[in-house]
Design an enzyme around this catalytic site. Structure first.
Site, PDB file in Angstrom:
ATOM      1  N   GLY A  23       7.566   3.730   0.957  1.00  0.00           N
ATOM      2  CA  GLY A  23       8.110   4.942   1.561  1.00  0.00           C
ATOM      3  C   GLY A  23       9.606   5.043   1.310  1.00  0.00           C
ATOM      4  N   ALA A  24      10.182   6.160   1.747  1.00  0.00           N
ATOM      5  CA  ALA A  24      11.616   6.356   1.591  1.00  0.00           C
ATOM      6  C   ALA A  24      12.357   5.330   2.438  1.00  0.00           C
ATOM      7  CB  ALA A  24      11.989   7.762   2.015  1.00  0.00           C
ATOM      8  N   GLU A  25      11.770   5.003   3.577  1.00  0.00           N
ATOM      9  CA  GLU A  25      12.466   4.168   4.535  1.00  0.00           C
ATOM     10  C   GLU A  25      11.918   2.747   4.604  1.00  0.00           C
ATOM     11  OE1 GLU A  25      13.818   3.950   9.049  1.00  0.00           O
ATOM     12  OE2 GLU A  25      11.982   5.067   8.626  1.00  0.00           O
ATOM     13  N   ALA A  26      10.608   2.648   4.410  1.00  0.00           N
ATOM     14  CA  ALA A  26       9.965   1.346   4.610  1.00  0.00           C
ATOM     15  C   ALA A  26       8.910   1.083   3.545  1.00  0.00           C
ATOM     16  CB  ALA A  26       9.321   1.311   5.994  1.00  0.00           C
ATOM     17  N   ASP A  67       9.067  12.563  13.947  1.00  0.00           N
ATOM     18  CA  ASP A  67       8.629  12.658  12.548  1.00  0.00           C
ATOM     19  C   ASP A  67       7.173  13.116  12.491  1.00  0.00           C
ATOM     20  OD1 ASP A  67       8.729  12.521   9.793  1.00  0.00           O
ATOM     21  OD2 ASP A  67       8.574  10.346   9.686  1.00  0.00           O
ATOM     22  N   LYS A  83       5.195  -3.615   8.127  1.00  0.00           N
ATOM     23  CA  LYS A  83       6.116  -2.519   7.794  1.00  0.00           C
ATOM     24  C   LYS A  83       7.525  -3.086   7.753  1.00  0.00           C
ATOM     25  CE  LYS A  83       7.607   2.079   9.354  1.00  0.00           C
ATOM     26  NZ  LYS A  83       7.246   3.286  10.112  1.00  0.00           N
ATOM     27  N   ILE A  86       0.808  -1.231   0.000  1.00  0.00           N
ATOM     28  CA  ILE A  86       0.000   0.000   0.000  1.00  0.00           C
ATOM     29  C   ILE A  86       0.835   1.273   0.000  1.00  0.00           C
ATOM     30  CG2 ILE A  86      -2.149  -0.970   0.932  1.00  0.00           C
ATOM     31  CD1 ILE A  86      -1.443   0.282   3.610  1.00  0.00           C
ATOM     32  N   ILE A 133       5.142  -0.636   3.083  1.00  0.00           N
ATOM     33  CA  ILE A 133       3.991  -0.946   3.935  1.00  0.00           C
ATOM     34  C   ILE A 133       3.050  -1.872   3.162  1.00  0.00           C
ATOM     35  CG2 ILE A 133       2.033   0.036   5.211  1.00  0.00           C
ATOM     36  CD1 ILE A 133       4.552   1.207   6.314  1.00  0.00           C
TER      37      ILE A 133
HETATM   38  N1  LIG Z   1      -1.032   0.686  11.415  1.00  0.00           N
HETATM   39  C1  LIG Z   1      -1.412   1.300  10.305  1.00  0.00           C
HETATM   40  N2  LIG Z   1      -2.721   1.348   9.963  1.00  0.00           N
HETATM   41  C2  LIG Z   1      -3.111   1.968   8.827  1.00  0.00           C
HETATM   42  N3  LIG Z   1      -2.282   2.588   7.958  1.00  0.00           N
HETATM   43  C3  LIG Z   1      -0.971   2.565   8.233  1.00  0.00           C
HETATM   44  C4  LIG Z   1      -0.456   1.928   9.419  1.00  0.00           C
HETATM   45  N4  LIG Z   1       0.885   2.057   9.421  1.00  0.00           N
HETATM   46  C5  LIG Z   1       1.195   2.749   8.300  1.00  0.00           C
HETATM   47  N5  LIG Z   1       0.092   3.053   7.578  1.00  0.00           N
HETATM   48  C6  LIG Z   1       0.026   3.796   6.300  1.00  0.00           C
HETATM   49  O1  LIG Z   1       1.280   3.758   5.661  1.00  0.00           O
HETATM   50  C7  LIG Z   1       1.882   5.056   5.614  1.00  0.00           C
HETATM   51  C8  LIG Z   1       3.384   4.956   5.882  1.00  0.00           C
HETATM   52  O2  LIG Z   1       3.635   4.332   7.120  1.00  0.00           O
HETATM   53  P1  LIG Z   1       4.657   4.932   8.165  1.00  0.00           P
HETATM   54  O3  LIG Z   1       4.729   4.034   9.343  1.00  0.00           O
HETATM   55  O4  LIG Z   1       4.292   6.353   8.419  1.00  0.00           O
HETATM   56  O5  LIG Z   1       6.039   4.817   7.376  1.00  0.00           O
HETATM   57  P2  LIG Z   1       7.014   5.903   6.720  1.00  0.00           P
HETATM   58  O6  LIG Z   1       8.226   5.844   7.592  1.00  0.00           O
HETATM   59  O7  LIG Z   1       7.251   5.415   5.329  1.00  0.00           O
HETATM   60  O8  LIG Z   1       6.346   7.256   6.774  1.00  0.00           O
HETATM   61  C9  LIG Z   1       1.133   5.871   6.663  1.00  0.00           C
HETATM   62  O9  LIG Z   1       1.154   7.261   6.383  1.00  0.00           O
HETATM   63  C10 LIG Z   1      -0.269   5.266   6.572  1.00  0.00           C
HETATM   64  O10 LIG Z   1      -0.959   5.797   5.466  1.00  0.00           O
HETATM   65 MG   LIG Z   2       5.116   8.189   8.123  1.00  0.00          MG
END
Ligand SMILES: Nc1ncnc2c1ncn2[C@@H]1O[C@H](COP(=O)(O)OP(=O)(O)O)[C@@H](O)[C@H]1O
Ligand SMILES: [Mg+2]
Length: 206
Positions: free
Chosen positions: A7-10, A117, A25, A4, A12
């Site tokens: 990201g730059a780091e991870a 962040d 993640k 879904i 999802i």
């Molecule tokens: N537990 C979760 N439930 C629903 N959406 C999530 C969840 N964790 C991440 N996401 C979705 O994935 C996106 C990126 O996850 P995040 O943990 O913020 O990683 P990043 O370090 O790439 O920003 C979030 O902005 C959100 O839209």
């Molecule tokens: Mg994030």
């Protein structure tokens, strides 16, 4: 397993975990980093994120439940919060929710946690509750300077991603924040935010 977000780091993924919808993640290898340093950083952030995501529940911050942590591939399986990131909501909703976000950040700081962040994509609205996610850069710190860095970042995000509503959103954020940390801390930390801005590394916002 459905990707879904890249990201730059991870990365999802949406997955099923013991019949529940869940989020996987996975922190990715960065080829520009020295391999052993890279694996250390990914492990560290995975540990930090899973610890703090659970720790902050004890003082009332809504976060996803952590189901499983795998340090072999730096991944976390957690509860999916099936709402919408604050970033994607209407401007009037963002203005309104800014006060709640300010309160949540105040609760984190009051309990000695810096998020690290603070963007509007790291808050998810689900059934009238705002959840906080993405704790990989968070730290246990009571230093006002660290808390000021958190505030400076969210202010910058409001200014860049939500420019039209920045003033009212920031005003509401500060109202919520002050109601939790108290006047003395509020004055100290907002003064430090101005100091950061006037140092010139950052342009002053509004
Ligand atoms: N537990 C979760 N439930 C629903 N959406 C999530 C969840 N964790 C991440 N996401 C979705 O994935 C996106 C990126 O996850 P995040 O943990 O913020 O990683 P990043 O370090 O790439 O920003 C979030 O902005 C959100 O839209
Ligand atoms: Mg994030």
């Amino acid at each position: 397993m459905k990707l879904i977000k890249k990201g730059a780091e991870a990365d999802i993924y949406q997955i099923t975990w013991q019949d529940f919808r869940a989020i996987l993640k996975i922190r990715k290898t960065k080829n520009y980093r020295n391999p052993s340093l890279d694996s250390k950083i990914r492990k560290q952030r995975t540990i930090k994120e899973s610890q703090i995501i659970s720790q902050v529940k004890s003082f009332g911050i809504p976060t996803p439940l952590v189901y499983f942590v795998n340090l072999e591939n730096s991944s976390i399986i957690m509860q999916e919060i099936p709402g919408k990131p604050i970033h994607d909501l209407s401007e009037s909703k963002i203005i309104h929710l800014s006060k709640i976000i300010g309160k949540l950040v105040g609760m984190l700081h009051k309990n000695g946690i810096m998020h690290g962040d603070l963007t509007t994509s790291n808050f998810i609205l689900y059934k009238n509750t705002v959840y906080v996610i993405d704790f990989g850069l968070s730290q246990n710190t009571i230093k006002p300077e660290d808390h000021a860095v958190d505030l400076r970042l969210i202010k910058e995000i409001l200014n860049s991603a939500h420019a039209k509503i920045m003033e009212s959103a920031w005003k509401n954020f500060l109202l919520g924040y002050k109601s939790i940390v108290g006047s003395a801390n509020y004055v100290k930390i907002t003064k430090l935010v101005s100091d950061i801005e006037s140092r010139g590394r950052y342009a002053q916002v509004v």
